[in-house]
Design an enzyme around this catalytic site. Structure first.
Site, PDB file in Angstrom:
ATOM      1  N   GLY A   1       8.288  22.215   3.312  1.00 16.67           N
ATOM      2  CA  GLY A   1       9.310  23.225   3.047  1.00 16.67           C
ATOM      3  C   GLY A   1       9.102  24.557   3.735  1.00 16.67           C
ATOM      4  O   GLY A   1       9.840  25.510   3.451  1.00 16.67           O
TER       5      GLY A   1
ATOM      6  N   ASP B   1       9.769  27.293   6.349  1.00 20.97           N
ATOM      7  CA  ASP B   1      11.037  27.498   7.054  1.00 20.97           C
ATOM      8  C   ASP B   1      11.061  28.853   7.747  1.00 20.97           C
ATOM      9  O   ASP B   1      10.134  29.655   7.629  1.00 20.97           O
ATOM     10  CB  ASP B   1      12.220  27.341   6.091  1.00 20.97           C
ATOM     11  CG  ASP B   1      12.145  28.263   4.873  1.00 20.97           C
ATOM     12  OD1 ASP B   1      11.289  29.172   4.853  1.00 20.97           O
ATOM     13  OD2 ASP B   1      12.945  28.077   3.938  1.00 20.97           O
TER      14      ASP B   1
ATOM     15  N   HIS C   1       9.534  14.345  27.278  1.00 25.65           N
ATOM     16  CA  HIS C   1      10.013  13.188  26.509  1.00 25.65           C
ATOM     17  C   HIS C   1      10.915  13.695  25.395  1.00 25.65           C
ATOM     18  O   HIS C   1      10.923  14.888  25.076  1.00 25.65           O
ATOM     19  CB  HIS C   1       8.840  12.400  25.916  1.00 25.65           C
ATOM     20  CG  HIS C   1       7.894  13.254  25.108  1.00 25.65           C
ATOM     21  ND1 HIS C   1       6.836  13.922  25.669  1.00 25.65           N
ATOM     22  CD2 HIS C   1       7.855  13.554  23.784  1.00 25.65           C
ATOM     23  CE1 HIS C   1       6.181  14.591  24.730  1.00 25.65           C
ATOM     24  NE2 HIS C   1       6.788  14.385  23.581  1.00 25.65           N
TER      25      HIS C   1
ATOM     26  N   ARG D   1       6.796  28.242  25.597  1.00 24.26           N
ATOM     27  CA  ARG D   1       5.552  27.539  25.860  1.00 24.26           C
ATOM     28  C   ARG D   1       5.948  26.113  26.199  1.00 24.26           C
ATOM     29  O   ARG D   1       6.682  25.462  25.454  1.00 24.26           O
ATOM     30  CB  ARG D   1       4.636  27.584  24.632  1.00 24.26           C
ATOM     31  CG  ARG D   1       3.331  26.789  24.789  1.00 24.26           C
ATOM     32  CD  ARG D   1       3.458  25.442  24.145  1.00 24.26           C
ATOM     33  NE  ARG D   1       2.195  24.712  24.031  1.00 24.26           N
ATOM     34  CZ  ARG D   1       2.092  23.442  23.679  1.00 24.26           C
ATOM     35  NH1 ARG D   1       3.172  22.730  23.387  1.00 24.26           N
ATOM     36  NH2 ARG D   1       0.923  22.847  23.588  1.00 24.26           N
TER      37      ARG D   1
ATOM     38  N   ASP E   1       5.222  22.339  26.544  1.00 24.66           N
ATOM     39  CA  ASP E   1       4.349  21.244  26.141  1.00 24.66           C
ATOM     40  C   ASP E   1       4.000  20.403  27.367  1.00 24.66           C
ATOM     41  O   ASP E   1       4.846  20.175  28.243  1.00 24.66           O
ATOM     42  CB  ASP E   1       5.073  20.411  25.087  1.00 24.66           C
ATOM     43  CG  ASP E   1       4.232  19.293  24.522  1.00 24.66           C
ATOM     44  OD1 ASP E   1       3.140  19.592  24.012  1.00 24.66           O
ATOM     45  OD2 ASP E   1       4.671  18.131  24.587  1.00 24.66           O
TER      46      ASP E   1
ATOM     47  N   GLU F   1       1.019  24.452  28.807  1.00 25.59           N
ATOM     48  CA  GLU F   1      -0.122  23.739  28.243  1.00 25.59           C
ATOM     49  C   GLU F   1      -0.831  22.980  29.359  1.00 25.59           C
ATOM     50  O   GLU F   1      -0.323  21.986  29.873  1.00 25.59           O
ATOM     51  CB  GLU F   1       0.325  22.755  27.161  1.00 25.59           C
ATOM     52  CG  GLU F   1      -0.849  21.989  26.565  1.00 25.59           C
ATOM     53  CD  GLU F   1      -0.430  20.804  25.697  1.00 25.59           C
ATOM     54  OE1 GLU F   1      -1.290  20.297  24.947  1.00 25.59           O
ATOM     55  OE2 GLU F   1       0.743  20.385  25.780  1.00 25.59           O
TER      56      GLU F   1
ATOM     57  N   HIS G   1      -2.809  23.301  16.821  1.00 30.47           N
ATOM     58  CA  HIS G   1      -2.344  22.125  16.093  1.00 30.47           C
ATOM     59  C   HIS G   1      -2.895  20.834  16.678  1.00 30.47           C
ATOM     60  O   HIS G   1      -2.789  19.776  16.052  1.00 30.47           O
ATOM     61  CB  HIS G   1      -0.815  22.076  16.127  1.00 30.47           C
ATOM     62  CG  HIS G   1      -0.256  21.930  17.508  1.00 30.47           C
ATOM     63  ND1 HIS G   1      -0.315  22.947  18.447  1.00 30.47           N
ATOM     64  CD2 HIS G   1       0.349  20.885  18.124  1.00 30.47           C
ATOM     65  CE1 HIS G   1       0.242  22.543  19.565  1.00 30.47           C
ATOM     66  NE2 HIS G   1       0.651  21.294  19.402  1.00 30.47           N
ATOM     67  N   ASP G   2      -3.484  20.893  17.876  1.00 31.76           N
ATOM     68  CA  ASP G   2      -4.020  19.702  18.538  1.00 31.76           C
ATOM     69  C   ASP G   2      -5.525  19.537  18.369  1.00 31.76           C
ATOM     70  O   ASP G   2      -6.091  18.557  18.870  1.00 31.76           O
ATOM     71  CB  ASP G   2      -3.709  19.752  20.042  1.00 31.76           C
ATOM     72  CG  ASP G   2      -2.266  19.410  20.351  1.00 31.76           C
ATOM     73  OD1 ASP G   2      -1.688  18.566  19.639  1.00 31.76           O
ATOM     74  OD2 ASP G   2      -1.707  19.982  21.303  1.00 31.76           O
TER      75      ASP G   2
ATOM     76  N   ASP H   1      -5.360  16.232  13.739  1.00 40.43           N
ATOM     77  CA  ASP H   1      -4.066  15.868  13.172  1.00 40.43           C
ATOM     78  C   ASP H   1      -4.228  14.725  12.171  1.00 40.43           C
ATOM     79  O   ASP H   1      -4.824  13.697  12.496  1.00 40.43           O
ATOM     80  CB  ASP H   1      -3.157  15.454  14.334  1.00 40.43           C
ATOM     81  CG  ASP H   1      -1.830  14.855  13.893  1.00 40.43           C
ATOM     82  OD1 ASP H   1      -1.406  15.121  12.768  1.00 40.43           O
ATOM     83  OD2 ASP H   1      -1.237  14.108  14.710  1.00 40.43           O
TER      84      ASP H   1
ATOM     85  N   ARG I   1      -3.300  20.693  10.165  1.00 38.34           N
ATOM     86  CA  ARG I   1      -1.927  21.174   9.971  1.00 38.34           C
ATOM     87  C   ARG I   1      -1.592  21.348   8.494  1.00 38.34           C
ATOM     88  O   ARG I   1      -0.443  21.159   8.072  1.00 38.34           O
ATOM     89  CB  ARG I   1      -0.942  20.201  10.624  1.00 38.34           C
ATOM     90  CG  ARG I   1      -1.215  19.984  12.113  1.00 38.34           C
ATOM     91  CD  ARG I   1      -0.371  18.892  12.722  1.00 38.34           C
ATOM     92  NE  ARG I   1      -0.691  18.696  14.141  1.00 38.34           N
ATOM     93  CZ  ARG I   1      -0.083  17.824  14.942  1.00 38.34           C
ATOM     94  NH1 ARG I   1       0.876  17.055  14.461  1.00 38.34           N
ATOM     95  NH2 ARG I   1      -0.438  17.714  16.201  1.00 38.34           N
TER      96      ARG I   1
END
Length: 621
Positions: free
Chosen positions: A182, A184, A257, A339, A341, A370, A443-444, A511, A515
């Site tokens: 949630g 946002d 992608h 940014r 990806d 990246e 996050h990676d 991951d 996160r």
């Protein structure tokens, strides 16, 4: 004094250190001992696209004790070059070759130095120089509590904000990638006061466009904000309110992608559009790379839910970069940049068009890529890339610094850390270096506190990772190391990027454990205050705006350097060892105590075990 034949990072041998603008004159000098009985000296240089080195004569010049300089001047077109030296003598021919670091040695084997030459009109934005980036994974940062409409029914909505993210990949509704907490856009807006208190002037948002996973790297509609996050109106409101705090927002562009569950591919039949998977007559069919229609197609890293795009397809290129394309549409809505990806998986021609689209909306718009390696000489898809020469990216995510900082703090060897820093400074144009995204967690990657506090890896073992938690002693040690890491991150050349929650003491492996939701009300108060004070110091010190980097000490466990401008600057010292470290301060400066400092006595700086010092100085007259 010990002399070397050549050192690419020493002004004794080069009239300018580092990358050059096209057409800029560079004087190179080689230093050889009189006993070498030199006949002729040559610079060997070639463009990366050429197969052979050409020879440029280097006549003898002045003497330095028993040594003589040999020198020449060159001016080069934009490109990547390699160079070294050769001389003939009474004893035969020899090379002066690169031997680790920046120094040259006399050898029968040849190895070369890199020379980057960028477009003379290459400019990057000024507004981020000296600033701080805050990276937010939107679903997990802050929830406004406002009920949102039109959320797809095939999403699991987690009611427990503190619950660990789901790591099991099953057919159940609550599975890896399908649990939503949630967070946002309105929630981010509510926390702008907090973000500003960290000294932040740029928010980088992970993907916010409609997609059918919580990470949203499988875009379903580039022109629609994901309904779980809010609306286009919410984004515009956020950007305008952030501007009042002096904060700009950049978005994540995922163009290599899309999702298979998207308007464009529509494998799941969710959308009313005719997707590429459904018909060869689809307007999107040629955006993808089918090998046997419809079920066999090229997918990102072989993941079938992520069909690869054909970026150089004219229709797709126009859709992303055209006058009414995705890039310009959202820039017009108030964002300050993008940014990209997996930028190293995007074709050069496509990157060229993206830059034109970004800069058409203003030279102050920022384009970040990246790239995990040295972006000045990266080879991908069997091609040398030209990311940083003026026609593509403004800067990149700085993984070389991130890895070197962690390696230094975990294992020692400050010399290696310093060499990584100097290599980047040497290879990258200065306008790129000043805007490097200096992260130590994203996050990676695993949370930086976990990386520093734990010696366990549990590679690809999510079950074990889900149960792993730092012990009290591991956490205590991790926090001490994290403070040292943050000091380096905030003071080395580039722009520190703080991954939401690192300042609050979040831990977790890769991951999805990196996160987790921000722990509002359960932050590590001491660590949070440390980050706030570090942010205040950085934003208040002019030396961090394109300030020069000067190494001072590279011991196994201690690293000290200076950031300075014409008036003065700051000395930063870190001791990751378990014993006190003392070293003499450079004598050409007048030192002043700061809010973050250790003891100075008799011209020496004394660093306690696992500690740091930040000391202001001014130049002596």
């Amino acid at each position: 004094m010990q002399y070397y034949p050549f050192d690419s990072r020493n002004s004794l041998y080069r009239s300018k250190i580092g990358a050059l603008a096209e057409g800029e004159t560079l004087r190179l000098r080689l230093l050889l001992h009189n006993d070498a009985k030199v006949h002729n000296v040559y610079l060997l240089i070639k463009n990366d696209n050429e197969s052979c080195f050409k020879e440029i004569s280097m006549p003898g010049a002045e003497w330095l004790e028993d040594y003589r300089f040999y020198e020449c001047e060159i001016a080069l077109d934009e490109g990547l070059y390699w160079y070294g030296f050769k001389y003939t003598s009474d004893y035969g021919p020899f090379f002066v070759s690169k031997s680790g670091g920046s120094r040259g040695i006399v050898s029968h084997e040849f190895s070369s130095w890199q020379q980057t030459v960028f477009k003379k009109d290459f400019k990057t934005p000024d507004w981020l120089d000296g600033g701080i980036i805050y990276q937010i994974f939107p679903d997990r940062f802050s929830s406004s509590g406002v009920k949102v409409k039109n959320i797809p029914t095939d999403r699991f909505i987690c009611e427990d904000w503190s619950k660990q993210p789901e790591f099991r990949q099953t057919d159940a509704l609550c599975s890896l990638g399908n649990d939503y907490y949630g967070g946002d856009l309105k929630g981010i807006e509510k926390k702008l006061d907090y973000i500003a208190s960290l000294g932040v002037n740029c928010i980088y948002l992970n993907p916010i466009f409609e997609a059918h996973s919580n990470h949203r790297y499988n875009t379903a509609d580039y022109f629609k904000i994901d309904p779980s996050l809010g609306t286009e109106k919410d984004l515009c409101r956020l950007t305008k309110k952030a501007e009042k705090y002096g904060i700009s927002i950049i978005l994540d562009g995922v163009f290599s992608h899309t999702g298979d569950d998207s308007i464009y591919f529509n494998k799941q039949g969710r959308y009313s559009s005719v997707g590429a998977y459904q018909s060869k007559a689809s307007p999107y069919h040629n955006w993808y790379k089918f090998t046997d229609f419809p079920d066999k197609y090229e997918a990102w890293w072989g993941v079938p839910t992520l069909p690869e795009t054909n970026e150089n397809n004219p229709s797709f290129t126009e859709f992303i970069t055209g006058e009414n394309g995705v890039i310009r549409y959202w820039l017009k809505k108030g964002i300050k940049g993008w940014r990209l990806d997996v930028a190293d998986e995007l074709p050069d021609e496509f990157l060229d068009r993206i830059r034109l689209a970004v800069k058409s909306e203003g030279e102050d718009k920022f384009l970040l890529g990246e790239v995990w390696e040295d972006a000045s000489n990266k080879i991908s898809y069997n091609r040398r890339r030209r990311f940083l020469r003026g026609e593509q990216l403004d800067s990149v995510m700085n993984y070389p610094f991130a890895n070197a900082i962690v390696d230094f703090l975990k294992c020692g060897n400050a010399e290696q850390l310093c060499d990584v820093v100097l290599s980047v400074i040497e290879n990258y144009p200065p306008q790129v270096t000043r805007l490097l995204m200096n992260h130590i967690g994203t996050h990676d990657t695993a949370r930086i506190l976990t990386r520093l506090g734990s010696n366990q890896v549990y590679e690809n073992d999510r079950e074990s990772q889900s149960k792993a938690k730092l012990s009290e002693s591991e956490k205590e040690n991790g926090i001490r190391l994290l403070k040292l890491a943050a000091v380096l991150q905030y003071t080395l050349p580039g722009v520190p990027s703080l991954y939401y929650g690192d300042e609050a003491g979040l831990e977790g492996y890769g991951d999805p454990f990196c996160r987790a939701t921000y722990p509002w009300g359960n932050e590590n108060a001491e660590l949070l205050e440390f980050y706030k004070s570090l942010g205040r110091f950085r934003r208040g010190c002019k030396a961090f705006v394109s300030g020069e980097f000067v190494p001072v000490i590279t011991d196994d466990n201690a690293f000290a350097f200076i950031r300075k401008n014409d008036d003065g600057g700051v000395l930063i010292a870190v001791n990751r060892g378990d014993t006190e470290f003392t070293f003499p301060l450079p004598e050409q400066y007048i030192y002043e105590n700061t809010e973050l400092w250790e003891s100075i006595k008799d011209g020496n700086l004394n660093l306690s075990p696992m500690s740091f010092a930040i000391v202001n100085f001014s130049c002596k007259n």
